[in-house]
Every structure is written in structure tokens, then in C-alpha cells.
Write an enzyme that holds these catalytic residues in place. Structure first.
Site, PDB file in Angstrom:
ATOM      1  N   THR A   2      47.675 -87.565 -48.416  1.00 40.63           N
ATOM      2  CA  THR A   2      47.413 -87.355 -49.846  1.00 40.63           C
ATOM      3  C   THR A   2      47.370 -88.721 -50.512  1.00 40.63           C
ATOM      4  O   THR A   2      48.112 -89.627 -50.127  1.00 40.63           O
ATOM      5  CB  THR A   2      48.546 -86.507 -50.454  1.00 40.63           C
ATOM      6  OG1 THR A   2      48.454 -85.208 -49.911  1.00 40.63           O
ATOM      7  CG2 THR A   2      48.457 -86.439 -51.973  1.00 40.63           C
TER       8      THR A   2
ATOM      9  N   ARG B 121      46.155 -71.131 -51.093  1.00 35.47           N
ATOM     10  CA  ARG B 121      47.364 -71.910 -51.397  1.00 35.47           C
ATOM     11  C   ARG B 121      47.031 -73.178 -52.197  1.00 35.47           C
ATOM     12  O   ARG B 121      46.088 -73.894 -51.898  1.00 35.47           O
ATOM     13  CB  ARG B 121      48.049 -72.284 -50.078  1.00 35.47           C
ATOM     14  CG  ARG B 121      49.317 -73.112 -50.227  1.00 35.47           C
ATOM     15  CD  ARG B 121      49.063 -74.596 -50.133  1.00 35.47           C
ATOM     16  NE  ARG B 121      50.312 -75.360 -50.187  1.00 35.47           N
ATOM     17  CZ  ARG B 121      50.378 -76.680 -50.366  1.00 35.47           C
ATOM     18  NH1 ARG B 121      49.265 -77.363 -50.498  1.00 35.47           N
ATOM     19  NH2 ARG B 121      51.533 -77.288 -50.409  1.00 35.47           N
TER      20      ARG B 121
ATOM     21  N   GLY C 292      48.950 -76.654 -53.748  1.00 42.94           N
ATOM     22  CA  GLY C 292      50.183 -77.436 -53.694  1.00 42.94           C
ATOM     23  C   GLY C 292      50.517 -78.061 -55.036  1.00 42.94           C
ATOM     24  O   GLY C 292      50.071 -77.605 -56.098  1.00 42.94           O
ATOM     25  N   ASP C 293      51.299 -79.133 -54.977  1.00 43.09           N
ATOM     26  CA  ASP C 293      51.757 -79.784 -56.207  1.00 43.09           C
ATOM     27  C   ASP C 293      50.732 -80.749 -56.786  1.00 43.09           C
ATOM     28  O   ASP C 293      50.783 -81.068 -57.975  1.00 43.09           O
ATOM     29  CB  ASP C 293      53.048 -80.555 -55.930  1.00 43.09           C
ATOM     30  CG  ASP C 293      52.828 -81.635 -54.878  1.00 43.09           C
ATOM     31  OD1 ASP C 293      52.177 -81.350 -53.847  1.00 43.09           O
ATOM     32  OD2 ASP C 293      53.304 -82.772 -55.083  1.00 43.09           O
TER      33      ASP C 293
ATOM     34  N   THR D 289      53.772 -87.012 -53.107  1.00 42.61           N
ATOM     35  CA  THR D 289      53.184 -86.532 -51.852  1.00 42.61           C
ATOM     36  C   THR D 289      54.293 -85.946 -50.990  1.00 42.61           C
ATOM     37  O   THR D 289      55.372 -86.511 -50.903  1.00 42.61           O
ATOM     38  CB  THR D 289      52.458 -87.651 -51.094  1.00 42.61           C
ATOM     39  OG1 THR D 289      52.133 -87.152 -49.783  1.00 42.61           O
ATOM     40  CG2 THR D 289      53.298 -88.910 -50.939  1.00 42.61           C
ATOM     41  N   GLY D 290      54.012 -84.806 -50.379  1.00 43.91           N
ATOM     42  CA  GLY D 290      55.027 -84.182 -49.536  1.00 43.91           C
ATOM     43  C   GLY D 290      54.867 -82.681 -49.569  1.00 43.91           C
ATOM     44  O   GLY D 290      53.791 -82.168 -49.908  1.00 43.91           O
ATOM     45  N   THR D 291      55.914 -81.968 -49.253  1.00 41.32           N
ATOM     46  CA  THR D 291      55.848 -80.505 -49.249  1.00 41.32           C
ATOM     47  C   THR D 291      55.724 -80.023 -50.686  1.00 41.32           C
ATOM     48  O   THR D 291      56.713 -79.923 -51.417  1.00 41.32           O
ATOM     49  CB  THR D 291      57.114 -79.908 -48.608  1.00 41.32           C
ATOM     50  OG1 THR D 291      58.236 -80.663 -49.075  1.00 41.32           O
ATOM     51  CG2 THR D 291      57.067 -79.984 -47.105  1.00 41.32           C
ATOM     52  N   GLY D 292      54.493 -79.717 -51.052  1.00 41.79           N
ATOM     53  CA  GLY D 292      54.184 -79.457 -52.452  1.00 41.79           C
ATOM     54  C   GLY D 292      55.020 -78.354 -53.065  1.00 41.79           C
ATOM     55  O   GLY D 292      55.354 -78.402 -54.253  1.00 41.79           O
TER      56      GLY D 292
HETATM   57  N1  ASP Z   1      51.706 -82.582 -51.630  1.00 41.21           N
HETATM   58  C1  ASP Z   1      50.515 -82.137 -50.968  1.00 41.21           C
HETATM   59  C2  ASP Z   1      50.459 -80.638 -51.037  1.00 41.21           C
HETATM   60  O1  ASP Z   1      51.493 -79.987 -50.928  1.00 41.21           O
HETATM   61  C3  ASP Z   1      50.447 -82.537 -49.544  1.00 41.21           C
HETATM   62  C4  ASP Z   1      50.812 -83.955 -49.245  1.00 41.21           C
HETATM   63  O2  ASP Z   1      51.184 -84.692 -50.142  1.00 41.21           O
HETATM   64  O3  ASP Z   1      50.702 -84.368 -48.083  1.00 41.21           O
HETATM   65  O4  ASP Z   1      49.385 -80.100 -51.150  1.00 41.21           O
END
Ligand code: ASP
Length: 664
Positions: free
Chosen positions: A524, A552, A554-555, A575-578
């Protein structure tokens, strides 16, 4: 912000000049175009302007509030607050120069007011006019404009206008002033009665001298009985003269006199209970000036004062004017005056001219996980993105342009999970999410699940600028892109072999692979920036998660979660588990930690990632404060990232244990 010329502008005479009574209005408006009108006004002693409907009932009762503006630009949020204090009613602007154009601006840009009437005084007689008294008695709010405060003293002190102003606030109605209009609101004020205004060196050389013309027994504004105000404070280096004003007032017997200086483009909004907050459009402050003890004077009159306590009030500070306390000051310290010279003045933290931080995703990236060639390629890509954004900022471009330009480069780069190179969803499609936010206006735009728009960040910006909405999704978002002329591509454009292999592996092992191996989250992209005008912006773009299903989201396209920017506070891209970033409102959380808890950018970023970790989420974020200071926070082994600013060359990093020289 006010965009119209500061000079009197005759447009309003011709086009928008209106009177309540139509017949009289027509006659006077016609007269106003003739040279004779100036004479007619002089005889009356004031000119009158109005805009809006002065006969409309006010929707709510007014309530007490003080709007103290340090001159120059008017903060729109501060004015919305003040309009609210009038109960949406009738505002009266008092001035002694110029015209009614501020009223036009307020009706057009702020709204929430039934009408604005402006009285432009040209002599003292006007202050005894019964119509003036009537207008002031019926005002739901009164604001005193800038100009020359000696005129306000000469025209209004000891007249029904001063009485009306005092009765107005005593009745719990809102009052404000800017520049000269603020100078007279304190219980003691600098009246500027001498031929030339006094500057700091002159005032400190002789605080009791003839140039320091203080005026008292004029207005009785709540909380300001012992306060001497000053404006254009940093811009005109007025700290010295404000200390001198306080010295004269103390020497004259007001042992409690203190000073309150307000910078340009900056407003202190005081509630009925004395609590106050600062609004600024350019990083300004209010300065509380509280010398200890009594001033001493040398034989030639020059000031000596051993301890002058200074407290800088910023947007994150909490002020209580009833107790004269400031929690979470922007800066503080003790200066002194020696033989008329100010020493050891604490200064506000300096803002970087411009600043940029970027990320290219977080995840499990340990040394040895990628080949040296790949590592070099990632570092080169991060540098290319930094170069694009830096060029915009170095040349005076906006932070919005900079974050967009940076992300377009990363969206085109197949190494990252955004635009070309995005991950595939469970059906083997690329579904892209992006967002952008303007810290100056708090406008934002976002798109989710687009599949034919080459640069989702540019589409997000189009949503922000050219639609009434914040978030568009799916086919509708792509359709909006086509209508807006935002570049379209065949969905195959986004496909890379690397990502295709990832989705095939995922299909073999399906969801368990996702649960066990978070490395899929690399890529991301995001950027935060501060420009030369002090405006923050943030943007994020992603393909989301490999194998995502059921539409789906994400954030990344959620304002407040993956992206947030607010001038005076911070800008964030995550960035991460949205799913966890959404639940923790990560972006907004960082900014609120700064604004409400007074945390530093580094603490706010770390604590936000900790709160995400506490729920079981992982990832990272980049954050920047109003000064352009940068923080990176992550609970993963790495995050592709980089930074550049006016005082630091571009640097990039991958692993968690790397530190950039310009991160806080
Ligand atoms: N945050 C992003 C999402 O959940 C994914 C990522 O940052 O790698 O869509």
C-alpha cells in the site's frame, strides 16, 4: 480565507448595497452613485451597509463569546464558531474606515447569519445617533474591525456606543475584534493616540513616556479587565511593546495587569466560561505575557524587569481565561528586560519550510527476505517518489499536489500494491481503493473498488474537488472518473505476474494462508506533506488485501482511518490490517492525541499503533505534525518508507530498525 481586496471596494455600492425599505433604498442607492453622497454621509457621521435580511427572526438566542483576532486573514472555522454564538442572528460590524465588504464575505463564505450590518464611523457625533444606538441594541453579535484604534477611542469612548458595547456583553451576547478592534477590548488598551505608533524598542526605552498612550475606562469585556491586548504580534515584533504596556499599567497601580498578544491569521475564541481555543490559518500563536512583580525603571526611563513569563498558546492548548491558565502550551519560558532590551525570549518551535514523508506498505520484511537487487529496486522507487513530491514542494506547490504527484509515481510502479502491481481479489480482479485529504479545508475525497481508473488517487481528488461526496465506490466511481476525464485503462494494465502468482498461491491454500502469513500486505502506498504555506495533506492508495471478497473495503479509502489531515494538528497515512485501522480510527486518532492530549507526533504515532496492536492488528503509519516533523510507527518488521524536507535530503528505509535523520 478572505480573498477580496483589503482596500475599499466600490463593487458593493453598485451591486450589493441594499436598504431595508425598498423605496428609500432605491433613492439612496441612486444617490450613493453621485458625488454628493460623500457629503451626505459626512453630515450623518457614518455610512451604513447591510446584507442579508435584517427583518428575519434570529433562529436561536445569542450567547456570550469573544472572538479575538490578531489581524490579517480570518479563520473560517473561528468565524463559524462566532456566527453560532450570535444564534444565527444579526451581526453588526463597527469600523472607522473602508466599507461593508466584510459583511458580504461573511454571508457568502461563513453563512449561519441572518444579516450583517456595517457602520463606518467618520466622527464622534455619529456615536450619539439614535439609529446607531438602535442598531447596536438589536445586535445579536458585534464585531469591531481593524483600522486605527485612536479613532475608536476618540469616536466612542464615553459615548452611547461604548455603553451599548458594554451592555451587549453584559447581556451575554458575543463580541469580537480584529487588529485595532481587538486593541480596545482590554480593560486597558493601547490607544495609539500619539502621531506615530510606538514600536518595541521605543516602548521598552521609556514605558511611561508620551508615546505609550494607554487608555482605560473604555470597554468592560468579560475576562479582559486586567488584560492588555496586542495584535500582528510576531509579525511586527510587538512583544517588547506589550511588556512595556504592562509595565506602565502596573506602575500606574494595576498590579494584576498582564498582556495577551495574538499573531496574524490567528483567533482566540473564548467561551462564556472563559475556556478558549486558538484557530490559526498559518501556524500563529497567542502569547500570554505575565511579568512577575513590579517593573523597575532606569533614570532615563528604560525598563528593567527580571522575570517576564511567556506562555505560547497553540491550537492544541487549552486555555482558561477565568483562571488565566494554559494547559499544554505550544511553548513557554521566562524572558527578562535589561535596560530596555528584551533577553531570553522563548520562541515558538520553527516550522519546516516544507516536508514530505511516504510509505510503500508494511509487513514482515526481514533482512535476507528480498534479494539485494530487489532491495535496491525498492529503494530507487522510494527515492523517485520522494523526488517527485519534493519538487512540487520545493517550487512552492501545494501539499495536495505533492501527495498526489508522489502517489501517482508509486501507483505506476509495479513493485507496490497500488495502481499497477495491485494485489488480486478472490475473483482474480484488481479492485483499487484510494483517498486524499486537504488539511486546510478538511475537504476529502475517496474511492473504493475501482477497476479501470489508472490513478485512483487522482480520482479521489476529483471526488473531493468536483463532487458533493466524499466516498464513491465500484462502477459508479469509475463512471465518475470517465465523466471527469480521469484517465482510464484496460483492467489488464494493473496486472503483474508477481501478484498473479500470489493469488494462485492464495487459491491453493485459501484463507489459512492469509491468516498465517501477513507478508501479503506489502505495498500500500501513502504520502503526507506540509507545504510552504503551512498546509498539510495526506493520501493513500492500495489494491487492498490479496484474495479479498464480497466487496471488502479496507481502511485506505476511509477518511479518519487510513488517511487524515488537519492543519495545526497532523497528517497521517496508514498501512496494515485495515479492519483494525478502521476500528481504531487510526489517522484521526493520531491527530486527536496531538490536539487533545498534547502528545508529540512520535508519541501519538506510537500509541496509535499500540492501540491497533492491542486489538490484534498490525501495520504501520506515517505521520507529520504542523511543524513538518515526521514520525514513522510500525509493529511489523518493516515498512517501505522515506522522507525529505526543506532541511533534510531524501532518505529511504525498509527495516524497522533503520532510522532516518529527519524523523522525530
Ligand atoms: N491497509 C490496507 C487495507 O487493509 C492494506 C495494506 O495497507 O497493506 O486494505
Amino acid at each position: 480565507m478572505r480573498q477580496f481586496p483589503r482596500k475599499p471596494d466600490d463593487r458593493y455600492w453598485r451591486v450589493e448595497f441594499m436598504f431595508p425599505k425598498p423605496l428609500l433604498a432605491a433613492m439612496l442607492a441612486a444617490l450613493s452613485l453621485l458625488p454628493g453622497i460623500a457629503h451626505a454621509q459626512a453630515a450623518e457621521g457614518y455610512a451604513y451597509y447591510e446584507t442579508g435580511d435584517i427583518d428575519a427572526p434570529a433562529p436561536r438566542a445569542p450567547s456570550l463569546g469573544l472572538l479575538l483576532i490578531g489581524g490579517s486573514e480570518w479563520s473560517e472555522p473561528a468565524w463559524r464558531w462566532f456566527a453560532g454564538k450570535t444564534g444565527g442572528g444579526h451581526l453588526v460590524i463597527l469600523r472607522a474606515s473602508q466599507d461593508g465588504s466584510d459583511g458580504e464575505w461573511l454571508m457568502k463564505h461563513i453563512g449561519g447569519l441572518a444579516s450583517v450590518q456595517t457602520l463606518v464611523f467618520s466622527n464622534r457625533e455619529a456615536a450619539f445617533d439614535p439609529r446607531v444606538a438602535d442598531i447596536l441594541a438589536n445586535a445579536d453579535g458585534i464585531f469591531i474591525a481593524g483600522g486605527d484604534q485612536s479613532k475608536y477611542v476618540r469616536f466612542w469612548k464615553g459615548t452611547p456606543v461604548a455603553e451599548a458595547l458594554n451592555a451587549h456583553v453584559a447581556a451575554g451576547r458575543p463580541l469580537g475584534g480584529t487588529s485595532a478592534g481587538l486593541a480596545i477590548l482590554g480593560g486597558t488598551g493601547y490607544g495609539a493616540m500619539a502621531p506615530a505608533a510606538v514600536d518595541s524598542p521605543e516602548a521598552l526605552a521609556d514605558p511611561k513616556g508620551a508615546k505609550v498612550t494607554l487608555v482605560s475606562d473604555f470597554l468592560a469585556t468579560p475576562f479582559l479587565a486586567n488584560v492588555i491586548t496586542d495584535t500582528h504580534f510576531s509579525e511586527r515584533e510587538r512583544l517588547g511593546r506589550l511588556v512595556a504596556f504592562v509595565a506602565q499599567a502596573r506602575a500606574a497601580g494595576n498590579a494584576d495587569a498582564i498582556g495577551l498578544g495574538i499573531d496574524e491569521d490567528t483567533a482566540l475564541a473564548v467561551e462564556a466560561d472563559g475556556s478558549a481555543r486558538l484557530y490559526t490559518t498559518s501556524g500563529g500563536h497567542a502569547w500570554l505575557v505575565r511579568p512577575l512583580g513590579v517593573p523597575e525603571f532606569q533614570d532615563d526611563g528604560a525598563l528593567d524587569w527580571a522575570s517576564v513569563e511567556l506562555t505560547g498558546i497553540g491550537p492544541q492548548s487549552r486555555v482558561d481565561l477565568a483562571r488565566m491558565s494554559v494547559a499544554n502550551p505550544a511553548f513557554a519560558g521566562t524572558a527578562r528586560v535589561e535596560a530596555g532590551q528584551l533577553r531570553d525570549v522563548p520562541m515558538p518551535p520553527e516550522r519546516r519550510e516544507w516536508s514530505l514523508a511516504i510509505h510503500g506498505g508494511s509487513g514482515v520484511i526481514e533482512r535476507g527476505d528480498i534479494t539485494p537487487e530487489m532491495e535496491a529496486a525498492y529503494r530507487a522507487s522510494l527515492q523517485a517518489a520522494l523526488a517527485a513530491g519534493s519538487e512540487v514542494l520545493e517550487n512552492g506547490g501545494s501539499s495536495l499536489d505533492a501527495v498526489e504527484a508522489t502517489l501517482r509515481i508509486l501507483e505506476d510502479d509495479p513493485l507496490f500494491n497500488a495502481g499497477r502491481g495491485a494485489v488480486f481479489d478472490a475473483e482474480g480482479r484488481n479492485q483499487l481503493d484510494a483517498s486524499i485529504m486537504d488539511g486546510k479545508t478538511l475537504n476529502a475525497g475517496a474511492v473504493a473498488g475501482v477497476s479501470s481508473t489508472k490513478h485512483p488517487v487522482t480520482l479521489a481528488r476529483a471526488v473531493m474537488s468536483n463532487s458533493r461526496h466524499v466516498l464513491l465506490s465500484g462502477e459508479g466511481a469509475d463512471q465518475f472518473a470517465r465523466e471527469q476525464g480521469v484517465e482510464q485503462v484496460d483492467p489488464a494494465w494493473f496486472r503483474t505476474e508477481h501478484r498473479w502468482r500470489q493469488i494462485e498461491e492464495w487459491r491453493k491454500d485459501n484463507l489459512s494462508a492469509l491468516a498465517l502469513d501477513p507478508t501479503h500486505r506489502f505495498g500500500t502506498v501513502g504520502a503526507v506533506a506540509l507545504d510552504r504555506d503551512g498546509n498539510l495533506a495526506a493520501a493513500t492508495s492500495t489494491g487492498g488485501l490479496t484474495g479479498k471478497r464480497w466487496g471488502r473495503i479496507g481502511d485506505s479509502p476511509i477518511i479518519g482511518a487510513g488517511t487524515y489531515a488537519a492543519n495545526g494538528k497532523c497528517a497521517v497515512s496508514g498501512t496494515g490490517t485495515g479492519e483494525y485501522f478502521i476500528r481504531e480510527n487510526a489517522g484521526r486518532q493520531v491527530c486527536d492525541r496531538i490536539a487533545w492530549n498534547g502528545q508529540s507526533i512520535a508519541q501519538a504515532a506510537d500509541d496509535t499503533i499500540a492501540s491497533i496492536g492491542a486489538l490484534g492488528g498490525d501495520g504501520g503509519l506515517i505521520a507529520m505534525d504542523a511543524m513538518g516533523r515526521i514520525a514513522f510507527a510500525m509493529n511489523t518488521e518493516g515498512m517501505y518508507r522515506g522522507a525529505a524536507s526543506s532541511d533534510h535530503p531524501a532518505e529511504e528505509a525498509i527495516y524497522a530498525d533503520e532510522t532516518l535523520t529527519n524523523e522525530d
